[in-house]
Design a protein around this motif. Structure first.
Motif, short mmCIF file in Angstrom:
data_model
loop_
_atom_site.label_atom_id
_atom_site.label_comp_id
_atom_site.label_asym_id
_atom_site.label_seq_id
_atom_site.Cartn_x
_atom_site.Cartn_y
_atom_site.Cartn_z
N SER A 236 0.71 -1.10 -0.07
CA SER A 236 0.07 0.03 -0.08
C SER A 236 0.83 1.29 0.15
CB SER A 236 -0.99 -0.03 1.29
OG SER A 236 -1.63 1.27 1.19
N HIS A 237 1.95 1.28 0.73
CA HIS A 237 2.70 2.49 1.05
C HIS A 237 3.61 2.69 -0.41
CE1 HIS A 237 4.80 5.53 3.53
NE2 HIS A 237 5.74 5.27 2.63
N ARG A 238 4.05 1.89 -1.11
CA ARG A 238 4.97 1.79 -2.25
C ARG A 238 4.06 2.38 -3.29
NH1 ARG A 238 6.90 -3.58 -1.13
NH2 ARG A 238 5.20 -4.33 -2.25
N VAL A 239 2.72 2.36 -3.40
CA VAL A 239 2.00 2.99 -4.56
C VAL A 239 1.61 4.39 -4.29
CG1 VAL A 239 1.27 0.73 -5.36
CG2 VAL A 239 -0.38 1.81 -3.66
N MET A 240 1.60 4.79 -3.02
CA MET A 240 1.26 6.15 -2.63
C MET A 240 2.08 7.22 -3.31
SD MET A 240 -0.22 6.01 1.37
CE MET A 240 -1.02 7.34 1.29
N ARG A 241 1.39 8.25 -3.66
CA ARG A 241 1.91 9.25 -4.40
C ARG A 241 2.09 10.52 -3.64
NH1 ARG A 241 -0.86 13.45 -8.56
NH2 ARG A 241 0.76 14.72 -9.09
N VAL A 242 3.44 11.07 -3.30
CA VAL A 242 3.80 12.11 -2.76
C VAL A 242 4.12 13.27 -3.80
CG1 VAL A 242 5.30 13.13 -0.91
CG2 VAL A 242 4.84 11.01 -0.75
N TYR A 243 3.27 14.43 -3.49
CA TYR A 243 3.74 15.55 -4.52
C TYR A 243 3.35 16.92 -4.02
CZ TYR A 243 -1.36 15.47 -5.12
OH TYR A 243 -2.78 15.55 -4.94
N ALA A 248 -3.94 21.71 -4.28
CA ALA A 248 -4.54 20.31 -4.15
C ALA A 248 -5.52 20.57 -2.92
CB ALA A 248 -3.70 19.28 -4.09
N PRO A 249 -6.27 19.61 -2.72
CA PRO A 249 -7.06 19.77 -1.40
C PRO A 249 -6.38 19.12 -0.08
CG PRO A 249 -8.50 18.54 -2.99
CD PRO A 249 -6.96 18.76 -3.69
N LEU A 250 -6.57 19.47 0.99
CA LEU A 250 -5.96 19.09 2.06
C LEU A 250 -6.53 17.96 2.68
CD1 LEU A 250 -5.08 22.70 4.00
CD2 LEU A 250 -3.55 20.97 3.36
N GLN A 251 -7.60 17.72 2.42
CA GLN A 251 -8.31 16.36 2.96
C GLN A 251 -7.50 15.16 2.20
OE1 GLN A 251 -10.00 16.23 5.68
NE2 GLN A 251 -9.77 18.62 5.75
N ASP A 252 -6.21 15.13 2.43
CA ASP A 252 -5.49 13.86 1.61
C ASP A 252 -5.20 12.72 2.66
OD1 ASP A 252 -3.61 14.82 3.40
OD2 ASP A 252 -2.26 15.64 1.89
N ASP A 253 -4.58 11.76 1.99
CA ASP A 253 -4.22 10.66 2.81
C ASP A 253 -2.72 10.71 3.53
OD1 ASP A 253 -6.33 9.29 1.56
OD2 ASP A 253 -5.23 9.45 -0.46
N TYR A 254 -2.48 11.77 4.01
CA TYR A 254 -1.07 11.97 4.72
C TYR A 254 -1.04 11.11 5.97
CZ TYR A 254 -2.47 14.14 9.29
OH TYR A 254 -3.10 14.23 10.36
N HIS A 255 -2.22 10.92 6.71
CA HIS A 255 -1.92 10.07 7.88
C HIS A 255 -1.52 8.41 7.54
CE1 HIS A 255 -3.33 7.89 11.46
NE2 HIS A 255 -2.65 8.94 12.23
N GLU A 256 -2.53 7.93 6.41
CA GLU A 256 -2.02 6.67 6.17
C GLU A 256 -0.61 6.56 5.41
OE1 GLU A 256 -3.93 3.47 2.45
OE2 GLU A 256 -5.35 4.77 3.92
N ILE A 276 10.98 13.01 -1.67
CA ILE A 276 10.36 14.29 -1.21
C ILE A 276 10.46 15.39 -1.71
CG2 ILE A 276 9.37 15.18 1.02
CD1 ILE A 276 8.98 12.12 0.92
N PRO A 277 9.39 15.99 -2.55
CA PRO A 277 9.69 17.14 -3.20
C PRO A 277 9.65 18.29 -2.25
CG PRO A 277 7.51 16.60 -3.63
CD PRO A 277 8.28 15.37 -2.70
N LYS A 278 10.13 19.52 -2.85
CA LYS A 278 10.03 20.66 -2.12
C LYS A 278 8.50 21.25 -2.26
CE LYS A 278 14.85 22.14 -2.90
NZ LYS A 278 15.49 23.32 -3.14
N GLY A 279 8.01 22.07 -1.17
CA GLY A 279 6.69 22.51 -1.38
C GLY A 279 5.62 22.22 -0.48
N ALA A 280 4.59 22.58 -0.85
CA ALA A 280 3.34 21.94 -0.19
C ALA A 280 2.85 20.71 -0.40
CB ALA A 280 2.30 22.82 -0.45
N LEU A 281 3.31 19.77 0.49
CA LEU A 281 3.16 18.51 0.05
C LEU A 281 1.53 18.01 0.15
CD1 LEU A 281 6.15 16.50 1.92
CD2 LEU A 281 6.04 17.40 -0.36
N ARG A 282 1.47 17.10 -0.48
CA ARG A 282 0.15 16.18 -0.66
C ARG A 282 0.30 14.81 -0.80
NH1 ARG A 282 -0.78 20.78 0.57
NH2 ARG A 282 -2.08 22.05 0.04
N PHE A 283 -0.56 13.87 -0.19
CA PHE A 283 -0.38 12.54 -0.29
C PHE A 283 -1.40 11.81 -0.87
CE2 PHE A 283 2.06 14.52 3.06
CZ PHE A 283 3.09 14.20 3.19
N HIS A 284 -1.57 11.00 -1.90
CA HIS A 284 -2.55 10.53 -2.36
C HIS A 284 -2.29 8.92 -2.57
CE1 HIS A 284 -5.90 9.94 -5.17
NE2 HIS A 284 -5.21 9.16 -6.07
#
Length: 352
Positions: A236-243, A248-256, A276-284
């Motif tokens: 599950s973790h391997r397929v998560m996208r960090v960008y 982008a919406p803040l109601q993302d999947d950061y906790h998972e 891990i990119p620079k900037g305002a991270l989102r997790f999907h």
């Protein structure tokens, strides 16, 4: 474990840089500093880092240095958020900032009796755990509160039925009793069974967030998690996208993303990560795996009074009811651990 990045980076990446980007993104790139959701996210990130034994340089923690200096004033103005404020302050000091605030902050919280404002035993336990980090007040396990916590987690029947609130209370009680792995919680067999029942529910539902917390709690209790569960977390973790995307919406999947990587670190299975990119991270996260929990419950509901608590008797009826993917998920859950028959006995609710 001293790697300061929750997910092991490629050798070409500098772990300090990766962690610094995470901290800066949570401190500055997602929410307004001081907002309650900002407090929650930063407390969770720093708590994960601190519980793996990380030590960071001052530069990596610089985005939160002003918060650390002003935490006593913040506590004065927002005492209702004392647990978040205390958690962030203590973790910052344990991670590398000077220990100039934590002891005084704990003393101030104790003098104000803020734990007494909590109605929930779980929140009282968290408060005790935080204060004990600087030697203030009773231990989590002491007295009537400690006994109530242990009685709750030892009632395994509670955790054979879907109840997310109870499930997360279970994992957090183990976190607090163990001080996030810093001391043995000495759990009885019944409490370990509760964790296994909760893990079965989470796996059947393909709920990786809850499953990660169960695996972490088992590690803190000195138990090896089910390999199937750990493999599912890793996949599950391997397929998560960090960008990075400030819009982008803040109601993302950061906790998972956070807890699946954290659970793998605790279990000694650090993973390779995308940059891990620079900037305002989102997790999907990608598409959730097809679970078996709801079809299993629907099957039992359709059977009504004809259901039985005996899994051996019910097995052919249930398996014939499920689609191919749910069928496969249920078979993996059944074969992976020692408690499935006993779990089903409670889940079926056929004895009353």
């Amino acid at each position: 474990m001293t790697n300061v990045v929750l997910l092991k980076p490629d050798e070409s990446q500098d772990p300090t840089v990766q962690t610094a980007r995470l901290i800066r993104a949570f401190a500055e790139g997602r929410r307004t500093q001081g907002d309650v959701f900002w407090l929650k996210e930063n407390a969770e990130l720093l708590g994960a880092l601190a519980s793996t034994g990380a030590t960071l340089n001052t530069a990596a923690l610089q985005p939160l240095a002003a918060f650390h200096r002003g935490c006593r004033n913040l506590l004065r103005d927002f005492p209702q958020y004392y647990r978040f404020i205390l958690s962030i302050c203590l973790d910052l000091e344990d991670l590398g900032l000077p220990q100039h605030q934590g002891a005084a902050l704990c003393a101030k919280v104790a003098r104000a009796g803020l734990e007494g404002a909590e109605l929930s035993d779980l929140q009282r336990a968290e408060a005790r755990r935080l204060l004990r980090r600087r030697g203030v007040g009773p231990r989590v396990e002491d007295g009537a509160l400690g006994q109530r916590l242990r009685d709750f987690i030892a009632r395994s029947a509670t955790f054979a039925m879907p109840n997310r609130k109870a499930a997360y209370e279970l994992t957090h009680i183990v976190f607090y009793l163990s001080d996030y792995g810093r001391q043995p919680p000495d759990l009885p067999e019944a409490a370990l069974k509760s964790l296994h029942f909760t893990g079965l529910l989470a796996f059947l539902d393909q709920d990786m967030d809850l499953l990660a917390e169960v695996c972490a709690a088992l590690c803190f209790a000195g138990q090896a998690p089910i390999p199937l569960w750990e493999d599912a977390l890793a996949a599950s973790h391997r397929v998560m996208r960090v960008y990075a995307d400030v819009g982008a919406p803040l109601q993302d999947d950061y906790h998972e993303w956070l807890v699946t990587g954290w659970a793998m670190q605790i279990a000694g299975r650090p993973m390779r990560s995308t940059d891990i990119p620079k900037g305002a991270l989102r997790f999907h996260k990608g598409r959730k795996g097809v679970g078996a929990l709801r079809p299993l419950a629907a099957c039992l509901n359709d059977m009504g009074a004809n259901r039985r608590a005996d899994w051996g008797h019910m097995r052919p009826h249930v398996l014939s009811y499920l689609c191919a993917e749910s069928h496969a998920t249920l078979l993996r859950a059944e074969r992976a651990g020692p408690y499935f028959d006993e779990f089903f006995d409670g889940f079926a609710r056929a004895r009353g």
